[in-house]
Design an enzyme around this catalytic site. Structure first.
Site, mmCIF file in Angstrom:
data_model
loop_
_atom_site.group_PDB
_atom_site.id
_atom_site.type_symbol
_atom_site.label_atom_id
_atom_site.label_comp_id
_atom_site.label_asym_id
_atom_site.label_seq_id
_atom_site.Cartn_x
_atom_site.Cartn_y
_atom_site.Cartn_z
ATOM 1 C CG ASN A 62 -0.472 -0.315 2.499
ATOM 2 O OD1 ASN A 62 0.505 -1.047 2.632
ATOM 3 N ND2 ASN A 62 -1.084 0.246 3.529
ATOM 4 C CD GLU A 75 -5.331 -5.946 -1.165
ATOM 5 O OE1 GLU A 75 -4.753 -4.837 -1.077
ATOM 6 O OE2 GLU A 75 -6.091 -6.384 -0.292
HETATM 7 N N1 THU Z 1 -5.245 -1.538 2.611
HETATM 8 C C1 THU Z 1 -4.719 -2.348 1.639
HETATM 9 O O1 THU Z 1 -3.600 -2.117 1.157
HETATM 10 N N2 THU Z 1 -5.455 -3.399 1.231
HETATM 11 C C2 THU Z 1 -6.702 -3.694 1.680
HETATM 12 O O2 THU Z 1 -7.361 -4.546 1.127
HETATM 13 C C3 THU Z 1 -7.217 -3.012 2.867
HETATM 14 C C4 THU Z 1 -6.536 -1.742 3.212
HETATM 15 C C5 THU Z 1 -4.465 -0.389 3.028
HETATM 16 C C6 THU Z 1 -5.042 0.932 2.603
HETATM 17 C C7 THU Z 1 -4.473 1.854 3.637
HETATM 18 O O3 THU Z 1 -3.175 2.245 3.201
HETATM 19 C C8 THU Z 1 -4.314 0.991 4.878
HETATM 20 O O4 THU Z 1 -4.386 -0.344 4.457
HETATM 21 C C9 THU Z 1 -5.372 1.232 5.930
HETATM 22 O O5 THU Z 1 -6.646 1.163 5.396
#
Ligand code: THU
Length: 161
Positions: A62, A75
């Protein structure tokens, strides 16, 4: 009025040793890349590892932003890179892992709705189901395709009415 029910199916594993070597390797890649996430605002670090039909592995994490909505989930970072650079190679599997300052999350991490929709589009694009592995310290969930994670979905065929 008729009440209808939709069942979702997945396998719950107790740990990496219940996965094939290839799938366990994919989870390890997701764990490793989660450590490089850029998530200074949430402190929640997510890693995704995607395996393509020829065995190529793409990883992503992320990427947060001070302008919050400009960030992107792990993802989608991985899937968009895979689809952009390997437009002819189906995605076969994705492993997702997450950690906080306290270490790996206990419960298997659940992909957000937006990422589920992108997984669905990727399956539809290649007409190929994607095995989805959700990693956690207390267990690992394995889904054979996006349908159980996104039932009653809006999909390409929905546009036809
Ligand atoms: N996040 C992801 O990378 N994937 C997910 O499926 C759920 C949430 C990230 C987004 C944000 O940077 C952090 O987790 C908190 O929501």
């Amino acid at each position: 009025m008729k009440q209808r029910e939709i069942r979702i199916l997945f396998n719950e594993l107790s740990g990496l040793d219940e996965l094939t070597e290839a799938m366990a390797g994919l989870v390890q890649e997701a764990r490793k890349i989660s450590e490089k996430a850029w998530s200074p605002y949430s402190g929640f670090c997510v890693g995704a590892a995607v395996r393509l039909a020829d065995g190529t592995i793409i990883t992503g994490n992320n990427q947060e932003n001070a302008a919050y909505p400009s960030g992107l989930c792990a993802e989608r970072t991985a899937l968009f890179y895979a689809n952009a650079n390997y437009p002819d190679l189906p995605v076969e599997a994705i492993a997702i892992s997450a950690r906080t300052a306290g270490g790996m999350v206990r419960e298997p991490v659940k992909p957000c709705g937006g990422c589920r929709q992108v997984l669905l589009e990727t399956e539809a694009r290649f007409n190929h189901p994607i095995q989805i592995i959700l990693d956690g310290l207390n267990g690992i969930y394995v889904f054979e395709g996006i349908d159980s994670l996104l039932p009653m979905s809006f999909r390409p065929s929905s546009l036809k009415g």
